[in-house]
Design an enzyme around this catalytic site. Structure first.
Site, PDB file in Angstrom:
ATOM      1  N   GLY A  46       0.711  -1.309   0.044  1.00 39.63           N
ATOM      2  CA  GLY A  46       0.080   0.028   0.066  1.00 39.63           C
ATOM      3  C   GLY A  46       0.661   1.086  -0.046  1.00 39.63           C
ATOM      4  O   GLY A  46       2.119   0.669   0.750  1.00 39.63           O
ATOM      5  N   GLN A  51       3.107  10.047   0.880  1.00 38.49           N
ATOM      6  CA  GLN A  51       4.254   9.272   1.285  1.00 38.49           C
ATOM      7  C   GLN A  51       5.800   9.365   0.153  1.00 38.49           C
ATOM      8  O   GLN A  51       6.364   9.320   0.465  1.00 38.49           O
ATOM      9  CB  GLN A  51       4.195   7.871   1.326  1.00 38.49           C
ATOM     10  CG  GLN A  51       3.494   7.384   2.856  1.00 38.49           C
ATOM     11  CD  GLN A  51       3.296   5.705   2.682  1.00 38.49           C
ATOM     12  OE1 GLN A  51       1.823   5.302   1.684  1.00 38.49           O
ATOM     13  NE2 GLN A  51       4.096   5.301   3.349  1.00 38.49           N
ATOM     14  N   CYS A  92       4.492   0.149   7.398  1.00 40.47           N
ATOM     15  CA  CYS A  92       5.341   1.476   6.767  1.00 40.47           C
ATOM     16  C   CYS A  92       6.465   1.605   5.913  1.00 40.47           C
ATOM     17  O   CYS A  92       7.518   1.369   5.991  1.00 40.47           O
ATOM     18  CB  CYS A  92       4.852   2.718   7.205  1.00 40.47           C
ATOM     19  SG  CYS A  92       4.476   3.621   6.378  1.00 40.47           S
ATOM     20  N   LEU A  93       6.553   1.296   4.569  1.00 40.77           N
ATOM     21  CA  LEU A  93       7.661   2.043   3.531  1.00 40.77           C
ATOM     22  C   LEU A  93       8.170   3.286   4.213  1.00 40.77           C
ATOM     23  O   LEU A  93       9.246   3.510   4.236  1.00 40.77           O
ATOM     24  CB  LEU A  93       6.869   2.321   2.595  1.00 40.77           C
ATOM     25  CG  LEU A  93       5.874   1.020   1.628  1.00 40.77           C
ATOM     26  CD1 LEU A  93       5.780   1.504   0.196  1.00 40.77           C
ATOM     27  CD2 LEU A  93       7.482   0.248   1.301  1.00 40.77           C
ATOM     28  N   HIS A 135      -5.070   1.777   7.793  1.00 40.69           N
ATOM     29  CA  HIS A 135      -2.923   2.384   7.459  1.00 40.69           C
ATOM     30  C   HIS A 135      -3.256   3.625   6.587  1.00 40.69           C
ATOM     31  O   HIS A 135      -2.503   4.570   6.828  1.00 40.69           O
ATOM     32  CB  HIS A 135      -2.644   1.342   7.444  1.00 40.69           C
ATOM     33  CG  HIS A 135      -1.035   1.539   7.805  1.00 40.69           C
ATOM     34  ND1 HIS A 135       0.069   1.124   8.413  1.00 40.69           N
ATOM     35  CD2 HIS A 135      -0.458   2.518   6.180  1.00 40.69           C
ATOM     36  CE1 HIS A 135       1.265   1.652   7.666  1.00 40.69           C
ATOM     37  NE2 HIS A 135       0.585   2.197   7.413  1.00 40.69           N
ATOM     38  N   GLU A 136      -4.005   2.952   5.146  1.00 38.30           N
ATOM     39  CA  GLU A 136      -4.046   4.113   3.874  1.00 38.30           C
ATOM     40  C   GLU A 136      -4.243   5.325   4.229  1.00 38.30           C
ATOM     41  O   GLU A 136      -3.607   6.123   4.057  1.00 38.30           O
ATOM     42  CB  GLU A 136      -4.155   3.418   2.933  1.00 38.30           C
ATOM     43  CG  GLU A 136      -3.184   2.583   3.000  1.00 38.30           C
ATOM     44  CD  GLU A 136      -1.688   2.035   2.964  1.00 38.30           C
ATOM     45  OE1 GLU A 136      -0.658   3.271   2.702  1.00 38.30           O
ATOM     46  OE2 GLU A 136      -0.929   1.629   3.157  1.00 38.30           O
ATOM     47  N   HIS A 139      -2.594   7.958   6.356  1.00 39.71           N
ATOM     48  CA  HIS A 139      -1.841   8.731   5.786  1.00 39.71           C
ATOM     49  C   HIS A 139      -2.286   9.627   4.868  1.00 39.71           C
ATOM     50  O   HIS A 139      -1.592  10.999   5.292  1.00 39.71           O
ATOM     51  CB  HIS A 139      -0.918   8.095   4.816  1.00 39.71           C
ATOM     52  CG  HIS A 139      -0.598   6.935   4.892  1.00 39.71           C
ATOM     53  ND1 HIS A 139       0.934   7.374   6.066  1.00 39.71           N
ATOM     54  CD2 HIS A 139       0.333   5.615   5.285  1.00 39.71           C
ATOM     55  CE1 HIS A 139       2.233   6.302   5.801  1.00 39.71           C
ATOM     56  NE2 HIS A 139       1.550   5.016   5.527  1.00 39.71           N
TER      57      HIS A 139
HETATM   58 NI    NI Z   1       2.067   3.863   5.731  1.00 46.26          NI
END
Ligand code: NI
Length: 167
Positions: A46, A51, A92-93, A135-136, A139
């Site tokens: 995701g 991000q 998370c990235l 989660h997304e 963001h």
């Molecule tokens: Ni994330």
């Protein structure tokens, strides 16, 4: 194909509140393609536009085992119903190397637009997908999963991240 740079904590741009997308034009379509490329390259499932430093309400997700198996685009997603409670380990990235259990709603309903400007609804329940959607969407509100941890766990997580950045 173009890869975008993924921002890492504590980049202040990760705290940006994303704005709704007014028109799904060619720039947005290019952004969607780039986000998928960037997410697959980083081996994530995701990615939110926040991000990569673009404060727009756009998320891409793919839970397929193979690349580009189940690409899902969420434009202007809104959670319309949520209930229950579940806990899953998240990564998370933007928080490389950090994995923590996070408590979230176990049932959600959301509405969004796809890349053709068609509205759709998703119901997700008691699974990792349900966790990932929340989660997304977090963001897009400038929120990271560490914001859901207890103050003690959060400060430990931040120390871990700081060490990772030094290494
Ligand atoms: Ni994330």
């Amino acid at each position: 194909m173009a890869l975008r740079k993924i921002l890492y904590y504590p980049d202040p741009k990760l705290k940006a509140i994303a704005q709704p997308i007014i028109e799904i034009n060619n720039d947005i379509k290019k952004l969607i393609d780039d986000m998928f490329d960037t997410m697959y390259e980083a081996k994530g499932c995701g990615l939110a536009a926040t991000q990569i430093g673009v404060p727009l309400q756009l998320v891409v997700i793919d839970f397929g085992e193979e690349k580009k198996q189940n690409p899902l685009v969420l434009i202007n997603p809104v959670i319309t119903e949520q209930s229950g409670e579940q806990t899953f380990e998240e990564g998370c990235l933007s928080l490389p190397g950090l994995y923590e259990k996070v408590k979230r709603a176990s049932n959600i309903k959301l509405t969004a637009l796809d890349e053709k400007n068609t509205p759709f609804e998703i119901c997700a329940k008691e699974d990792y997908f349900c966790q990932c959607l929340q989660h997304e969407i977090d963001h897009l509100q400038g929120k990271l999963f560490i914001d859901h941890l207890s103050p003690l766990k959060r400060s430990r997580a931040k120390k871990k991240l700081a060490k990772g950045l030094e290494a």
